[in-house]
Design a protein around this motif. Sequence first.
Motif, PDB file in Angstrom:
ATOM      1  N   GLU A 158       0.838  -1.195   0.000  1.00  0.00           N
ATOM      2  CA  GLU A 158       0.000   0.000   0.000  1.00  0.00           C
ATOM      3  C   GLU A 158       0.878   1.253   0.000  1.00  0.00           C
ATOM      4  N   LEU A 159       0.740   2.063  -1.045  1.00  0.00           N
ATOM      5  CA  LEU A 159       1.467   3.321  -1.146  1.00  0.00           C
ATOM      6  C   LEU A 159       0.485   4.474  -1.225  1.00  0.00           C
ATOM      7  N   THR A 160       0.904   5.634  -0.734  1.00  0.00           N
ATOM      8  CA  THR A 160       0.104   6.835  -0.953  1.00  0.00           C
ATOM      9  C   THR A 160       0.233   7.239  -2.417  1.00  0.00           C
ATOM     10  N   ALA A 161      -0.615   8.169  -2.858  1.00  0.00           N
ATOM     11  CA  ALA A 161      -0.577   8.614  -4.251  1.00  0.00           C
ATOM     12  C   ALA A 161       0.791   9.166  -4.615  1.00  0.00           C
ATOM     13  N   ARG A 162       1.384   9.961  -3.730  1.00  0.00           N
ATOM     14  CA  ARG A 162       2.678  10.568  -4.044  1.00  0.00           C
ATOM     15  C   ARG A 162       3.800   9.537  -3.997  1.00  0.00           C
ATOM     16  N   GLU A 163       3.741   8.597  -3.063  1.00  0.00           N
ATOM     17  CA  GLU A 163       4.738   7.534  -3.035  1.00  0.00           C
ATOM     18  C   GLU A 163       4.686   6.724  -4.322  1.00  0.00           C
ATOM     19  N   PHE A 164       3.482   6.458  -4.796  1.00  0.00           N
ATOM     20  CA  PHE A 164       3.323   5.713  -6.048  1.00  0.00           C
ATOM     21  C   PHE A 164       3.937   6.481  -7.215  1.00  0.00           C
ATOM     22  N   ASP A 165       3.648   7.787  -7.299  1.00  0.00           N
ATOM     23  CA  ASP A 165       4.194   8.603  -8.379  1.00  0.00           C
ATOM     24  C   ASP A 165       5.721   8.621  -8.352  1.00  0.00           C
ATOM     25  N   LEU A 166       6.274   8.718  -7.154  1.00  0.00           N
ATOM     26  CA  LEU A 166       7.728   8.737  -7.011  1.00  0.00           C
ATOM     27  C   LEU A 166       8.325   7.410  -7.466  1.00  0.00           C
ATOM     28  N   LEU A 167       7.714   6.306  -7.065  1.00  0.00           N
ATOM     29  CA  LEU A 167       8.211   4.993  -7.470  1.00  0.00           C
ATOM     30  C   LEU A 167       8.146   4.829  -8.991  1.00  0.00           C
ATOM     31  N   VAL A 168       7.040   5.219  -9.605  1.00  0.00           N
ATOM     32  CA  VAL A 168       6.903   5.109 -11.061  1.00  0.00           C
ATOM     33  C   VAL A 168       7.976   5.930 -11.768  1.00  0.00           C
ATOM     34  N   PHE A 169       8.215   7.141 -11.282  1.00  0.00           N
ATOM     35  CA  PHE A 169       9.229   7.992 -11.920  1.00  0.00           C
ATOM     36  C   PHE A 169      10.609   7.353 -11.823  1.00  0.00           C
ATOM     37  N   LEU A 170      10.963   6.841 -10.655  1.00  0.00           N
ATOM     38  CA  LEU A 170      12.281   6.228 -10.480  1.00  0.00           C
ATOM     39  C   LEU A 170      12.420   4.965 -11.326  1.00  0.00           C
ATOM     40  N   LEU A 171      11.374   4.139 -11.371  1.00  0.00           N
ATOM     41  CA  LEU A 171      11.427   2.923 -12.176  1.00  0.00           C
ATOM     42  C   LEU A 171      11.482   3.224 -13.665  1.00  0.00           C
ATOM     43  N   SER A 172      10.889   4.348 -14.066  1.00  0.00           N
ATOM     44  CA  SER A 172      10.901   4.734 -15.475  1.00  0.00           C
ATOM     45  C   SER A 172      12.220   5.371 -15.889  1.00  0.00           C
ATOM     46  N   ASN A 173      13.058   5.680 -14.913  1.00  0.00           N
ATOM     47  CA  ASN A 173      14.341   6.351 -15.188  1.00  0.00           C
ATOM     48  C   ASN A 173      15.452   5.689 -14.375  1.00  0.00           C
ATOM     49  N   GLN A 174      15.584   4.372 -14.524  1.00  0.00           N
ATOM     50  CA  GLN A 174      16.517   3.624 -13.691  1.00  0.00           C
ATOM     51  C   GLN A 174      17.972   3.993 -13.995  1.00  0.00           C
TER      52      GLN A 174
END
Length: 231
Positions: A152-168
């Motif tokens: 379970e992630l908050t909306a902002r935690e999710f956005d941060l994870l997606v950004f980092l995974l998209s720019n490894q």
Amino acid sequence: MRILVADDDPVVREVVRRYLERDGLEVIETADGPATAAVLAREDIDLAVLDVMMPPPDGIDLTRAVRSGSRPAMPIILLTALGDEDDRVIGLQAGADDYVTKPFSPRELALRVASVLRRANPAVAGDQILRSGSVEVRRAARVVTVDGTPVELTAREFDLLVFLLSNQQRVFSRDELLAQVWGWTFGDQSTVTVHIKRLRAKLGAAHRIDTVWGRGYAWGRVDAEEAARAD
């Protein structure tokens, strides 16, 4: 979309309500912690704006309750006093997605609400999947799993994870992450630090968030040559 605005100042509630209603949002107002907790328990709320200093339970206590309750991913924006950095950090650690400092521009708050709602409810056709090791992210469904177990992630935690995974394996400073993930051109860098810490804790040993000292953060190890290019 239904927005809860909780603040013990009726003028603040009235001004915020008018601005949010201009954007086509339905607003529910509460003036203290008990009334706010009751609304959160019985109403279908899409986002909550909570004052840190309202009569208890205050915004931080309510944020913690939401994150441990039946709708842990519901977006939350905290209203904090201008000089209370400790309150902002504690609020972010409790799970808030964003914060706005008082005195604030009601239009800025309305824009922050729209931004958080947009990130929490993307209109995406299909479902893009991001993977790194045992971490899997379904972007459209906004679902994160580690070894098949939901996280379970908050909306902002999710956005941060997606950004980092998209720019490894790319290094991003805290200012760059504020701009790319939060959409802020200025702000408190501790916001990023707190979210990185929470994301690491929730993903546990599966996280690959490296700190590149003096530069920022990256998902996946960054070799010396890449770190030098980042400088």
